[in-house]
Design a protein around this motif. Structure first.
Motif, PDB file in Angstrom:
ATOM      1  N   ASP A 140       0.871  -1.176   0.000  1.00  0.00           N
ATOM      2  CA  ASP A 140       0.000   0.000   0.000  1.00  0.00           C
ATOM      3  C   ASP A 140       0.910   1.230   0.000  1.00  0.00           C
ATOM      4  OD1 ASP A 140      -1.666   2.082   0.478  1.00  0.00           O
ATOM      5  OD2 ASP A 140      -2.697   1.200   2.195  1.00  0.00           O
ATOM      6  N   ILE A 141       0.914   1.980  -1.107  1.00  0.00           N
ATOM      7  CA  ILE A 141       1.822   3.138  -1.186  1.00  0.00           C
ATOM      8  C   ILE A 141       1.042   4.452  -1.130  1.00  0.00           C
ATOM      9  CG2 ILE A 141       3.652   1.896  -2.402  1.00  0.00           C
ATOM     10  CD1 ILE A 141       2.669   3.296  -4.983  1.00  0.00           C
ATOM     11  N   THR A 142      -0.199   4.398  -0.632  1.00  0.00           N
ATOM     12  CA  THR A 142      -1.023   5.611  -0.581  1.00  0.00           C
ATOM     13  C   THR A 142      -0.312   6.718   0.208  1.00  0.00           C
ATOM     14  OG1 THR A 142      -2.831   4.061  -0.371  1.00  0.00           O
ATOM     15  CG2 THR A 142      -3.395   6.381  -0.193  1.00  0.00           C
ATOM     16  N   LYS A 143       0.174   6.355   1.408  1.00  0.00           N
ATOM     17  CA  LYS A 143       0.805   7.363   2.275  1.00  0.00           C
ATOM     18  C   LYS A 143       2.110   7.844   1.663  1.00  0.00           C
ATOM     19  CE  LYS A 143      -1.081   6.340   6.764  1.00  0.00           C
ATOM     20  NZ  LYS A 143      -1.201   4.967   7.256  1.00  0.00           N
ATOM     21  N   TRP A 144       2.833   6.910   1.083  1.00  0.00           N
ATOM     22  CA  TRP A 144       4.117   7.240   0.467  1.00  0.00           C
ATOM     23  C   TRP A 144       3.911   8.233  -0.676  1.00  0.00           C
ATOM     24  CZ3 TRP A 144       6.728   6.475  -4.205  1.00  0.00           C
ATOM     25  CH2 TRP A 144       8.119   6.545  -4.130  1.00  0.00           C
ATOM     26  N   ASN A 145       2.874   7.995  -1.492  1.00  0.00           N
ATOM     27  CA  ASN A 145       2.573   8.920  -2.596  1.00  0.00           C
ATOM     28  C   ASN A 145       2.192  10.301  -2.064  1.00  0.00           C
ATOM     29  OD1 ASN A 145       3.142   7.137  -4.545  1.00  0.00           O
ATOM     30  ND2 ASN A 145       1.109   7.036  -5.447  1.00  0.00           N
ATOM     31  N   ALA A 146       1.400  10.313  -0.959  1.00  0.00           N
ATOM     32  CA  ALA A 146       0.993  11.589  -0.387  1.00  0.00           C
ATOM     33  C   ALA A 146       2.226  12.340   0.117  1.00  0.00           C
ATOM     34  CB  ALA A 146       0.014  11.351   0.754  1.00  0.00           C
ATOM     35  N   LEU A 147       3.165  11.586   0.714  1.00  0.00           N
ATOM     36  CA  LEU A 147       4.401  12.213   1.199  1.00  0.00           C
ATOM     37  C   LEU A 147       5.181  12.827   0.044  1.00  0.00           C
ATOM     38  CD1 LEU A 147       6.058   9.843   3.822  1.00  0.00           C
ATOM     39  CD2 LEU A 147       5.500  12.250   4.077  1.00  0.00           C
ATOM     40  N   HIS A 148       5.220  12.098  -1.073  1.00  0.00           N
ATOM     41  CA  HIS A 148       5.901  12.562  -2.269  1.00  0.00           C
ATOM     42  C   HIS A 148       5.290  13.873  -2.754  1.00  0.00           C
ATOM     43  CE1 HIS A 148       8.638  10.663  -5.334  1.00  0.00           C
ATOM     44  NE2 HIS A 148       9.091  10.280  -4.153  1.00  0.00           N
ATOM     45  N   ARG A 149       3.939  13.911  -2.773  1.00  0.00           N
ATOM     46  CA  ARG A 149       3.252  15.129  -3.218  1.00  0.00           C
ATOM     47  C   ARG A 149       3.597  16.289  -2.294  1.00  0.00           C
ATOM     48  NH1 ARG A 149      -0.917  11.739  -4.575  1.00  0.00           N
ATOM     49  NH2 ARG A 149      -1.938  11.991  -2.575  1.00  0.00           N
ATOM     50  N   ASP A 150       3.601  16.010  -0.973  1.00  0.00           N
ATOM     51  CA  ASP A 150       3.939  17.054  -0.001  1.00  0.00           C
ATOM     52  C   ASP A 150       5.361  17.547  -0.230  1.00  0.00           C
ATOM     53  OD1 ASP A 150       1.556  17.027   1.168  1.00  0.00           O
ATOM     54  OD2 ASP A 150       2.139  15.931   2.976  1.00  0.00           O
ATOM     55  N   ARG A 151       6.255  16.577  -0.488  1.00  0.00           N
ATOM     56  CA  ARG A 151       7.650  16.943  -0.699  1.00  0.00           C
ATOM     57  C   ARG A 151       7.774  17.873  -1.911  1.00  0.00           C
ATOM     58  NH1 ARG A 151      12.180  13.561  -3.593  1.00  0.00           N
ATOM     59  NH2 ARG A 151      11.022  14.551  -5.266  1.00  0.00           N
ATOM     60  N   ASP A 152       7.053  17.514  -3.009  1.00  0.00           N
ATOM     61  CA  ASP A 152       7.128  18.326  -4.221  1.00  0.00           C
ATOM     62  C   ASP A 152       6.576  19.724  -3.978  1.00  0.00           C
ATOM     63  OD1 ASP A 152       8.288  16.282  -5.495  1.00  0.00           O
ATOM     64  OD2 ASP A 152       6.536  15.648  -6.631  1.00  0.00           O
ATOM     65  N   ARG A 153       5.489  19.774  -3.164  1.00  0.00           N
ATOM     66  CA  ARG A 153       4.881  21.080  -2.879  1.00  0.00           C
ATOM     67  C   ARG A 153       5.867  21.938  -2.067  1.00  0.00           C
ATOM     68  NH1 ARG A 153       1.685  23.166   0.927  1.00  0.00           N
ATOM     69  NH2 ARG A 153       1.863  21.287   2.163  1.00  0.00           N
ATOM     70  N   LEU A 154       6.492  21.302  -1.063  1.00  0.00           N
ATOM     71  CA  LEU A 154       7.467  22.035  -0.249  1.00  0.00           C
ATOM     72  C   LEU A 154       8.646  22.494  -1.100  1.00  0.00           C
ATOM     73  CD1 LEU A 154       7.539  19.955   3.037  1.00  0.00           C
ATOM     74  CD2 LEU A 154       6.815  22.318   2.756  1.00  0.00           C
ATOM     75  N   LEU A 155       9.000  21.614  -2.032  1.00  0.00           N
ATOM     76  CA  LEU A 155      10.123  21.925  -2.922  1.00  0.00           C
ATOM     77  C   LEU A 155       9.831  23.181  -3.728  1.00  0.00           C
ATOM     78  CD1 LEU A 155      12.799  20.805  -3.911  1.00  0.00           C
ATOM     79  CD2 LEU A 155      11.578  19.485  -5.602  1.00  0.00           C
ATOM     80  N   ARG A 156       8.570  23.255  -4.214  1.00  0.00           N
ATOM     81  CA  ARG A 156       8.196  24.428  -5.011  1.00  0.00           C
ATOM     82  C   ARG A 156       8.239  25.695  -4.164  1.00  0.00           C
ATOM     83  NH1 ARG A 156       4.468  20.945  -7.491  1.00  0.00           N
ATOM     84  NH2 ARG A 156       2.726  21.666  -6.252  1.00  0.00           N
ATOM     85  N   ILE A 157       7.710  25.568  -2.937  1.00  0.00           N
ATOM     86  CA  ILE A 157       7.713  26.736  -2.057  1.00  0.00           C
ATOM     87  C   ILE A 157       9.159  27.148  -1.768  1.00  0.00           C
ATOM     88  CG2 ILE A 157       7.106  27.576   0.258  1.00  0.00           C
ATOM     89  CD1 ILE A 157       4.752  25.546   0.140  1.00  0.00           C
ATOM     90  N   ALA A 158       9.984  26.106  -1.468  1.00  0.00           N
ATOM     91  CA  ALA A 158      11.377  26.389  -1.137  1.00  0.00           C
ATOM     92  C   ALA A 158      12.107  27.034  -2.310  1.00  0.00           C
ATOM     93  CB  ALA A 158      12.074  25.095  -0.731  1.00  0.00           C
ATOM     94  N   THR A 159      11.756  26.604  -3.522  1.00  0.00           N
ATOM     95  CA  THR A 159      12.417  27.159  -4.704  1.00  0.00           C
ATOM     96  C   THR A 159      12.156  28.647  -4.793  1.00  0.00           C
ATOM     97  OG1 THR A 159      11.808  25.123  -5.758  1.00  0.00           O
ATOM     98  CG2 THR A 159      12.752  26.803  -7.168  1.00  0.00           C
ATOM     99  N   VAL A 160      10.904  29.015  -4.552  1.00  0.00           N
ATOM    100  CA  VAL A 160      10.561  30.432  -4.626  1.00  0.00           C
ATOM    101  C   VAL A 160      11.354  31.187  -3.567  1.00  0.00           C
ATOM    102  CG1 VAL A 160       8.711  32.117  -4.389  1.00  0.00           C
ATOM    103  CG2 VAL A 160       8.282  29.979  -5.564  1.00  0.00           C
ATOM    104  N   GLY A 161      11.417  30.607  -2.349  1.00  0.00           N
ATOM    105  CA  GLY A 161      12.169  31.245  -1.265  1.00  0.00           C
ATOM    106  C   GLY A 161      13.634  31.391  -1.625  1.00  0.00           C
ATOM    107  N   ASP A 162      14.128  30.355  -2.309  1.00  0.00           N
ATOM    108  CA  ASP A 162      15.538  30.322  -2.668  1.00  0.00           C
ATOM    109  C   ASP A 162      15.905  31.421  -3.662  1.00  0.00           C
ATOM    110  OD1 ASP A 162      18.106  29.182  -2.786  1.00  0.00           O
ATOM    111  OD2 ASP A 162      17.581  28.192  -4.665  1.00  0.00           O
ATOM    112  N   VAL A 163      15.021  31.621  -4.645  1.00  0.00           N
ATOM    113  CA  VAL A 163      15.366  32.596  -5.688  1.00  0.00           C
ATOM    114  C   VAL A 163      14.853  33.998  -5.372  1.00  0.00           C
ATOM    115  CG1 VAL A 163      15.513  30.911  -7.555  1.00  0.00           C
ATOM    116  CG2 VAL A 163      13.342  32.027  -7.112  1.00  0.00           C
ATOM    117  N   LEU A 164      14.061  34.110  -4.310  1.00  0.00           N
ATOM    118  CA  LEU A 164      13.452  35.408  -4.015  1.00  0.00           C
ATOM    119  C   LEU A 164      14.461  36.559  -3.870  1.00  0.00           C
ATOM    120  CD1 LEU A 164      10.533  36.084  -4.000  1.00  0.00           C
ATOM    121  CD2 LEU A 164      10.509  35.939  -1.515  1.00  0.00           C
ATOM    122  N   PRO A 165      15.539  36.384  -3.072  1.00  0.00           N
ATOM    123  CA  PRO A 165      16.485  37.505  -2.944  1.00  0.00           C
ATOM    124  C   PRO A 165      17.063  37.927  -4.294  1.00  0.00           C
ATOM    125  CG  PRO A 165      16.967  35.785  -1.342  1.00  0.00           C
ATOM    126  CD  PRO A 165      15.922  35.243  -2.254  1.00  0.00           C
TER     127      PRO A 165
END
Ligand SMILES: Nc1ncnc2c1ncn2[C@@H]1O[C@H](COP(=O)(O)OP(=O)(O)O)[C@@H](O)[C@H]1O
Ligand SMILES: [Mg+2]
Length: 375
Positions: A140-165
Motif C-alpha cells: 500500500d503506497i497511498t501514504k508514500w505517494n501523499a508524502l511525495h506530493r507534499d515533498r514536491d509542494r514544499l520543494l516548489r515553495i522552497a524554490t521560490v524562497g531560494d530565488v526570491l532575494p
C-alpha cells in the motif's frame, strides 16, 4: 513468455509450499513455506491464467482489508487488477514489470494506491501437474505517494524562497530605470521632441518586459518543459541572459551568449528560462572577477534535439561533489539550498532529456542540457 518463467527450486517445491496443488485450502497450514509467506511485510497473491486466486498471504489481507479466505475465493480482477493486464505485463518487456502502481477501491469503499510487481512461476506437482501461476507482490503506497506530493509542494515553495532575494535584486534595476525615465518624461514632456519621448517610452517598455521575465521564472517551477504550443525559445534564452548580464558584470564576470536562430519549438519558454536561471546563478556563484561564462543554445541532429550549454571558468567541482550535486538538498554553499540542480535534472528527465555535467577543479564547469524534440 516462458523465458522469464521461474521454476521454484527444490527443496521449496511448490507441491510442498502449497499443499493440495493450490487448492486454496491451506489457511492454518503450518507448512514452513506458508509460515514464511505469512510473515512477510509485503502482500503476496498467487493466481492462475484465468484469474482465480489460489493463495493470499496475511499481509495481502491486511492491505486489502479482507479476510485471507475471502481473497482466496475471489478472482484477481475483483481484488487487484484485470488478469489480461497481468498477462500482458508479464509477457511484455521485463522492465515494465517493475514499480507499477494502481489506484484500487477496497471492499469498504476506501481508495488506496498499491505499488506492485508481477512474476510467473512454474509449479511442479500437485493435482494439476506442471503448470504456471502468476505471483503479485504488492504494497500500500497511498501514504508514500501523499508524502511525495507534499515533498514536491514544499520543494516548489522552497524554490521560490531560494530565488526570491535574487529576484528582488533583479527587479531593483528595471524599477530604477523606469522611475528615472518617467521622471524625465513628467518634467520635460513639453520641451523634449516627440522622437525622444517615444524612445523613453520604449525604454520603459523594455524594462517592464524584463520584469515580466523575472516573474515568469518564479511561476514556472511546477510546470513541464514540454509545451502544447510552439514558442520562441531562442528569444527567451537571449532575454534571460540579458537579465543576468548586469548581475555578472557587477562582479567582474563576462557573460556572453551564442544562441542560434531556431524555429518555434514545443518547449515552454518560462521553464527553459527557469533552468537557465538556475544554471547561470550557479555559474556566477562559482566564478570570481575575471572569469567567463558562456551560454550556447541550438538544435542538433537535423533539428531532432534541443541543446543548452552553460560553461564557466569558475572553481569547478571535485569528483565527490559532482557525484551528488543533482541530488535534492546537496549544497556546498553556506546559504545554499541544494534545490536548483535537482529541479533542473528532474524537469529535464521528465521531458525525456539529459543533463550532463563535466567539471574540473580550478578549471570550470560545463553543463549540457539536451532534450529530444518530438516531430
Ligand atoms: N557551475 C558550477 N560550478 C561549481 N560547482 C557547482 C556549479 N553548479 C553547481 N555546483 C555545485 O552543486 C551544488 C548544488 O547546486 P544547486 O542544486 O544549484 O544548489 P545550491 O546552488 O543552492 O548550492 C552547489 O552547492 C555546488 O557545490
Ligand atoms: Mg543553485
Amino acid at each position: 513468455m516462458n523465458k522469464s518463467v521461474k521454476k521454484i527450486p527444490s527443496p521449496m517445491k511448490a507441491s510442498s509450499v502449497f499443499p493440495n496443488g493450490f487448492e486454496a485450502d491451506f489457511l492454518g497450514s503450518d507448512a514452513p513455506a506458508i509460515q514464511i509467506l505469512n510473515s512477510l511485510n509485503t502482500g503476496v497473491i498467487v493466481c492462475n491464467h484465468s484469474g482465480e486466486i489460489s493463495f493470499a498471504n496475511a499481509y495481502a489481507s491486511k492491505i486489502l482489508k479482507c479476510a485471507q479466505k475471502d481473497i482466496m475465493q475471489s478472482r484477481v480482477e475483483r481484488i487487484l487488477l484485470p488478469i489480461e493486464d497481468i498477462i500482458e505485463s508479464v509477457q511484455g518487456d521485463a522492465q515494465d514489470r517493475t514499480r507499477q502502481e494502481k489506484n484500487i477501491q477496497l471492499k469498504n469503499g476506501e481508495e488506496v494506491t498499491i505499488g506492485y510487481h508481477l512474476s510467473e512461476v512454474t509449479i511442479a506437482g500437485g493435482n494439476q501437474g506442471e503448470h504456471s501461476q502468476f505471483v503479485v507482490t504488492f504494497q500500500d503506497i497511498t501514504k508514500w505517494n501523499a508524502l511525495h506530493r507534499d515533498r514536491d509542494r514544499l520543494l516548489r515553495i522552497a524554490t521560490v524562497g531560494d530565488v526570491l532575494p535574487t529576484i528582488l535584486h533583479e527587479l531593483k534595476n528595471p524599477l530604477a530605470a523606469i522611475t528615472t525615465a518617467v521622471e524625465v518624461l513628467i518634467e520635460e514632456v513639453e520641451e523634449i521632441p516627440a522622437k525622444e519621448s517615444k524612445a523613453l517610452l520604449q525604454a520603459i517598455l523594455g524594462e517592464i518586459r524584463r520584469m515580466k521575465l523575472v516573474f515568469e521564472g518564479i511561476g514556472s517551477s511546477h510546470r513541464e518543459l514540454r509545451s502544447p504550443t510552439m514558442m520562441a525559445v531562442d528569444e527567451a534564452i537571449r532575454e534571460a541572459v540579458s537579465v543576468l548580464k548586469a548581475k555578472a558584470k557587477s562582479v567582474g564576470i563576462v557573460l556572453s551568449c551564442a544562441v542560434d536562430n531556431m524555429p518555434p519549438l514545443f518547449l515552454d519558454t518560462a521553464v527553459v528560462r527557469a533552468i537557465l536561471f538556475n544554471l547561470l546563478s550557479n555559474a556566477i556563484d562559482a566564478c570570481r572577477s575575471g572569469d567567463e561564462i558562456t551560454v550556447k543554445a541550438g538544435l542538433k541532429k537535423d533539428a531532432r534535439s534541443f541543446e543548452l550549454i552553460v560553461r564557466d571558468t569558475g572553481c569547478g567541482m571535485p569528483k565527490s561533489v559532482q557525484a551528488h550535486c543533482t541530488e535534492l538538498f546537496k549544497t556546498t554553499k553556506p546559504n545554499g539550498s541544494g534545490i536548483g540542480l535537482s529541479l533542473c535534472q528532474n524537469t529535464v528527465s521528465a521531458a525525456g532529456g539529459t543533463l550532463h555535467i563535466v567539471s574540473e577543479v580550478n578549471r570550470g564547469t560545463c553543463i549540457k542540457v539536451k532534450v529530444p524534440l518530438n516531430d
